[in-house]
Design an enzyme around this catalytic site. Structure first.
Site, PDB file in Angstrom:
ATOM      1  CG  HIS A  43      44.306  41.375  43.355  1.00  0.00           C
ATOM      2  ND1 HIS A  43      42.966  42.019  43.501  1.00  0.00           N
ATOM      3  CD2 HIS A  43      43.925  40.510  42.397  1.00  0.00           C
ATOM      4  CE1 HIS A  43      42.252  41.582  42.762  1.00  0.00           C
ATOM      5  NE2 HIS A  43      42.694  40.486  42.163  1.00  0.00           N
ATOM      6  CE1 TYR A  46      43.344  37.305  48.720  1.00  0.00           C
ATOM      7  CE2 TYR A  46      42.458  38.895  50.037  1.00  0.00           C
ATOM      8  CZ  TYR A  46      42.440  38.113  49.188  1.00  0.00           C
ATOM      9  OH  TYR A  46      41.256  38.096  48.209  1.00  0.00           O
ATOM     10  CE  LYS A  85      36.583  35.057  47.013  1.00  0.00           C
ATOM     11  NZ  LYS A  85      37.808  34.709  45.818  1.00  0.00           N
ATOM     12  CG  HIS A  89      36.668  43.481  38.529  1.00  0.00           C
ATOM     13  ND1 HIS A  89      36.555  43.304  37.250  1.00  0.00           N
ATOM     14  CD2 HIS A  89      37.619  42.699  38.796  1.00  0.00           C
ATOM     15  CE1 HIS A  89      37.375  42.657  36.590  1.00  0.00           C
ATOM     16  NE2 HIS A  89      38.304  42.234  37.683  1.00  0.00           N
ATOM     17  CG  ASN A  90      36.662  48.435  43.980  1.00  0.00           C
ATOM     18  OD1 ASN A  90      35.528  47.972  43.766  1.00  0.00           O
ATOM     19  ND2 ASN A  90      37.340  48.326  45.231  1.00  0.00           N
ATOM     20  CD  GLU A 306      44.687  39.850  35.738  1.00  0.00           C
ATOM     21  OE1 GLU A 306      43.893  40.441  35.551  1.00  0.00           O
ATOM     22  OE2 GLU A 306      45.825  39.677  36.411  1.00  0.00           O
ATOM     23  CD  GLN A 308      38.054  38.337  32.456  1.00  0.00           C
ATOM     24  OE1 GLN A 308      37.081  38.163  33.082  1.00  0.00           O
ATOM     25  NE2 GLN A 308      39.291  38.392  33.083  1.00  0.00           N
ATOM     26  N   GLY A 525      36.290  35.932  51.071  1.00  0.00           N
ATOM     27  CA  GLY A 525      35.943  37.000  50.850  1.00  0.00           C
ATOM     28  C   GLY A 525      37.098  37.740  49.886  1.00  0.00           C
TER      29      GLY A 525
END
Lengths: 735, 229
Positions: A43, A46, A85, A89-90, A306, A308, A525
């Protein structure tokens, strides 16, 4: 104690662990291991996609910022820049649909305003399993209300986007969120940590235990332990983000800071290391100073959280008090937690002790890069054989069935849950091919569209990639916009499966080829791998987000007919192509065949012609032909026209009637023109080498389509409209 | 004349309203910050749409307690013109400047769409340039716009002709279908007894330019400008 089990739990291979030990010349402690596991996750790093992404064209004369930053930036003239961009958020949206989707919106927005741009539009590409399954319905309801809950509250319009349904998304729904903002060209900010001694500020919400391992979770397949992953999903607070947005933009306007980075995936870890890495410096922070909303958090938890709505700012040493004053005005924390240091190391203190001391280069630059094995998938052989498909006996019935299939039918049920008008820029074009947002103070507008038909990509990844780009650009051409920049969200299965890697490579090749021919740069992206659950992968789903420019708002064009008696002109050519169509999928229940083929040069000619004719005032309405083919396209033009004007269309092509009506051949647009423009438009088409065919007229109260002398479709507009409008509300109606 | 647009934390139509007043209607407009007490000599106060304080607890409830609102109350008691749009309407209800309350929309979903509004009362500074019974096409965007009040209150409201705007169809007919959020008496816009404080759920600032799809919202601003002029 770090043993094999701990390493595996952190999603690192034994080889990767060996490499870490070698790079830092000792065993890492658990916090350091956590840091590596995040930054070396697929994630964040890459590592499997990097070498392939290099094939995408990234250059262009208007590119201010290409891939590698929070968002891409294109110069749009008038001293302004478009910052945009798309991101996925699957995984979180499957586990907790509302919060997963909401924080997807929050995350992409931070990427935009981190760069100094005020976000002006949001769009979502959503993919769900069929709504006949209650679980899919509840996921869709949750996702849509999550997007609505976050986007509406923060006051950024969600305009358009697309929704597809396919069984492959039942266990892996996709939520791809696109955002675009406008910045002044001379006020763009980057993730820089320059100037040793400059203070590092933590701003925004307090840190909690939410989202720990979010990025790692998004880098692995889901199995039976799904339910246990709910705590890995973050919880969003749009109100907090609204305050953060206003405070950050105010600070940026006043020249008080050196750099800024949002704490999204991988939170404090990612923001500190990326900022330091980009400036070749180091950062030292003290976790005891970090605002916390839970007690007795460990350094491991704080570094991996994480939570927010947080940002990291490197302020100018002598302006830090002004920064803090602005955040106080918005009732936000802005705490100095450390400073920029020389020497390229990340140093983290906790309880007076140093708990992390790592070279930034090892975390960011020396992450392993993989060229994963790739192999042509076995399913292809049988999938591309369409076999015999019977023609329907009753075309009216087939037509209405297609119009009411969830992928084709109207998504107003979704759209009206989103505030799509806030900021008073949205040009109202119901059902238009792209969203159009005017730019205040100019007579220009931006158009935005998302596209990606995964069935084509499943059957022929390279073609699917090409078509995704081509169709998005065609959507833009229909509203009167020329494409200026691309962002993409590449949703695939596990890169560790050779067959998935093949799909990935092929799709990228297709996208790259199309972008080169259309001469549009890819400015960034997101890659989302591991969309597999219990070993089943989704169809390869590249989603293209393409931004277009309308040079004069007078030429904004919509899909609905303007008046009775206008001539209907088909640009492009009907071909006998049924493979991969929504018709074959919905009516014949097959996902088979060779998808429509595309000649990119021809496509470009059609689009350029459409734009030219619009700018000459020759076109009244324009709509592209996509899922559901010519018949569904015509129906939409009719339903979306004022007063629901009918159609009488006469087609002369000699081919299977179902292919003619419902086939999805590319490079086609239906336009309408005034009778008096007839000569000029056909003359221009001939000159530009574009096929144009007079296929009938708008008007009346029925949709009638005939082939040669045979009437195929004859239904009242009202009946078609009902099938198209009511399909989705009917599914969600509380009975 | 001078307009003041209030900014609460979480307001998100503040800039839209300001833009329409200044750039479309060429009016003198300023922002008023919720933490202050100074109304800066404005002639008309607009409470804009948005999600003040995130709409946490209840839409508009926390904003009603902000320092500036005590001054706004005073201003309204003295006859000053106050318009609440969407969230601003909700704040006016919470402040007690208008009677009643808002429930969640009848379909329990956020609704953003164009609606038709019938102007039932033109004898107000907010609608004086409209014709009685005129139908306006203006968008709504809210979760809690389902107006409610007690039977006694609604009697009172009707008796005093306080119902200014009602959800209707394009021809001005009232129906359950046209009443998209389920409001009592199809109420979309409501004025106080003394006729100087109005709340409306639809967004006139979003319907003030032809490019964006409708100019029907201009009537509200034009009426205000006329009455202040």
């Amino acid at each position: 104690m770090i043993d094999k089990k701990v390493i595996a739990e952190h999603n690192l291979t034994p080889e990767e662990y060996e490499k870490i030990v070698e790079l830092i010349d000792r065993e890492p402690n658990i916090t350091e291991l956590g840091i590596f596991s995040l930054m070396w996750s697929e994630h964040c790093s890459y590592k499997s996609s990097k070498i392939h992404l290099k094939k995408l064209p990234v250059e262009g004369k208007n590119v201010i910022q290409g891939p590698g930053e929070n968002a891409g930036i294109i110069d749009i003239g008038d001293g302004l820049a478009a910052v945009f961009k798309i991101e996925s958020h699957n995984h979180p949206s499957f586990i907790e649909p509302y919060q997963g989707a909401a924080t997807g919106v929050g995350g992409i927005l931070r990427d935009i305003f981190t760069m100094g741009a005020r976000p002006i539009v949001l769009q979502d590409a959503l993919r769900f399993g069929p709504l006949s399954k209650p679980k899919n319905k509840s996921i869709m309801e949750g996702v849509v209300s999550g997007i609505s809950g976050y986007g509406n509250s923060i006051g950024i319009p969600t305009v358009g986007g697309d929704v597809y349904f396919n069984d492959c998304y039942s266990l892996n729904p996709l939520v791809n969120v696109f955002a675009l903002g406008i910045a002044k060209k001379d006020k763009i900010f980057y993730a820089k940590a320059e100037g040793a001694g400059n203070p590092v500020l933590y701003v925004g919400a307090k840190t909690g235990r939410d989202g720990i391992h979010g990025a790692t979770m998004a880098s692995a397949e889901f199995g039976k332990d799904l339910e246990h992953k709910r705590p890995n999903v973050q919880v969003g607070d749009p109100f907090m983000e609204k305050l953060l947005l206003e405070a950050c933009l105010e600070v940026m306007d006043k020249d008080l800071i050196v750099g800024i980075q949002d704490m999204g995936a991988a939170g404090l870890t990612c923001s500190t290391t990326e900022m330091a890495s980009k400036s070749g410096t180091g950062i030292e922070i003290d976790l005891d100073l970090v605002p916390q909303r839970e007690e007795s958090m460990t350094p491991y938890e704080m570094m991996l959280s994480e939570s927010q709505e947080r940002m990291l700012i490197v302020a100018k040493k002598d302006r830090v008090e002004e920064v803090q004053r602005i955040f106080a005005k918005w009732d936000l924390d802005a705490v100095i937690i450390g400073k920029v240091i020389e020497g390229g190391r990340l140093k983290v203190k906790f309880g007076g002790k140093t708990v992390v001391d790592l070279p930034v280069r090892a975390i960011i630059d020396l992450c392993p890069v993989y060229e994963q094995e790739s192999r042509t998938p076995r399913y292809l052989q049988s999938a591309i054989e369409l076999g015999s498909v019977p023609e329907p006996d009753d075309y009216n019935h087939a037509f209405l069935t297609l119009l009411s299939s969830p992928t084709i039918s109207e998504k107003e049920w979704v759209r009206r849950q989103y505030d799509h008008m806030v900021q008073v820029n949205t040009v109202f074009l119901p059902g238009a091919d792209a969203a159009v947002i005017r730019i205040k103070g100019t007579n220009k507008a931006l158009a935005v569209t998302l596209d990606g038909n995964s069935l084509y990509t499943y059957l022929e990844p390279k073609t699917g990639g090409k078509i995704a780009v081509a169709e998005a650009c065609r959507n833009l051409a229909c509203v009167g916009a020329r494409p200026i920049g691309v962002t993409n969200c590449l949703n695939f299965g596990s890169p560790e499966k050779p067959e998935i890697m093949w799909q990935f490579q092929e799709a990228i090749e297709g996208i790259a080829l199309a972008c080169k021919i259309f001469d549009i740069p890819v400015t960034g992206g997101n890659v989302s791998f591991y969309n597999d659950t219990n070993g089943i992968s989704i169809h390869p789903t590249p989603v293209l987000g393409i931004v277009g420019m309308v040079d004069d708002t007078r030429w904004i064009t919509g899909p609905g007919f303007k008046s009775n008696g206008d001539i209907l002109i088909l640009l492009g050519e009907n071909k006998e192509e049924l493979g991969g169509s929504e018709y074959v999928k919905s009516i014949h229940r097959m996902e088979k065949g060779i998808p429509p083929q595309i000649d990119l040069e021809e496509e470009k000619r059609v689009q350029e012609f459409c734009l030219e004719a619009i700018s000459l005032g020759l076109i009244e309405s324009a709509h592209d032909i996509s899922e559901g083919g010519l018949a569904c396209c015509l129906a939409e033009c009719s339903i979306l026209s004022k007063g629901k004007m009918g159609i009488s269309a006469h087609l002369k092509d000699n081919m299977r009637s179902d292919a003619l009506l419902f086939g999805e051949s590319q490079s086609r647009i239906v336009i309408t023109s005034k009778e008096e423009s007839r000569e000029e438009i056909f003359h221009l088409a001939r000159e530009r080498g574009v096929k144009a065919m007079d296929i009938g007229k708008s008007g009346g109260e029925r949709i009638t389509i005939s082939q040669r002398d045979k009437k195929l479709i004859d239904v009242p507009v009202a009946e078609a409209a009902k099938a198209w409008w009511e399909a989705i509300p009917e599914i969600f109606r509380i009975k | 004349m001078k307009f003041g647009v209030v900014i609460f934390p979480g307001s998100n139509c503040d800039h839209d309203t300001f833009y329409v007043l200044r750039d479309i209607f060429k009016q003198d407009a300023i922002f008023l910050w919720h933490k202050e007490h100074d109304l800066k000599n404005v002639d008309c106060i607009i409470l804009p749409g948005g999600f003040s304080y995130g709409d946490y607890l209840r839409s508009g409830s926390i904003a009603a307690f902000s320092p500036l609102m005590q001054e706004v109350k005073e201003f309204a008691f003295k006859g000053g013109l106050v318009l609440g749009i969407c969230n601003g309407f909700q704040v006016l209800l919470e402040l007690g400047l208008l009677p009643g309350a808002m429930l969640r929309n009848k379909n329990l979903k956020f609704l953003c769409q164009y609606v038709h509004l019938r102007v039932d009362n033109t004898d107000t500074p907010f609608t004086s340039t409209a014709k009685k019974g005129q139908v306006l096409r203006i968008p709504i965007a809210h979760y809690d716009g389902n107006y409610y009040s007690s039977p006694e209150t609604i009697q009172e409201v009707k008796k005093n002709n306080q119902t200014v705007l009602r959800y209707s169809d394009a021809r001005g007919r009232l129906s359950d279908e046209a009443n998209v959020n389920g409001s009592l008496e199809c109420i979309a816009g409501l004025i106080n007894k003394s006729g100087n404080v109005m709340g409306m759920m639809p967004h006139p600032e979003r319907a003030s330019e032809a490019l964006l799809g409708s100019e029907d919202g201009r009537i509200i601003f034009e009426s205000l400008i006329k009455s202040l002029g």
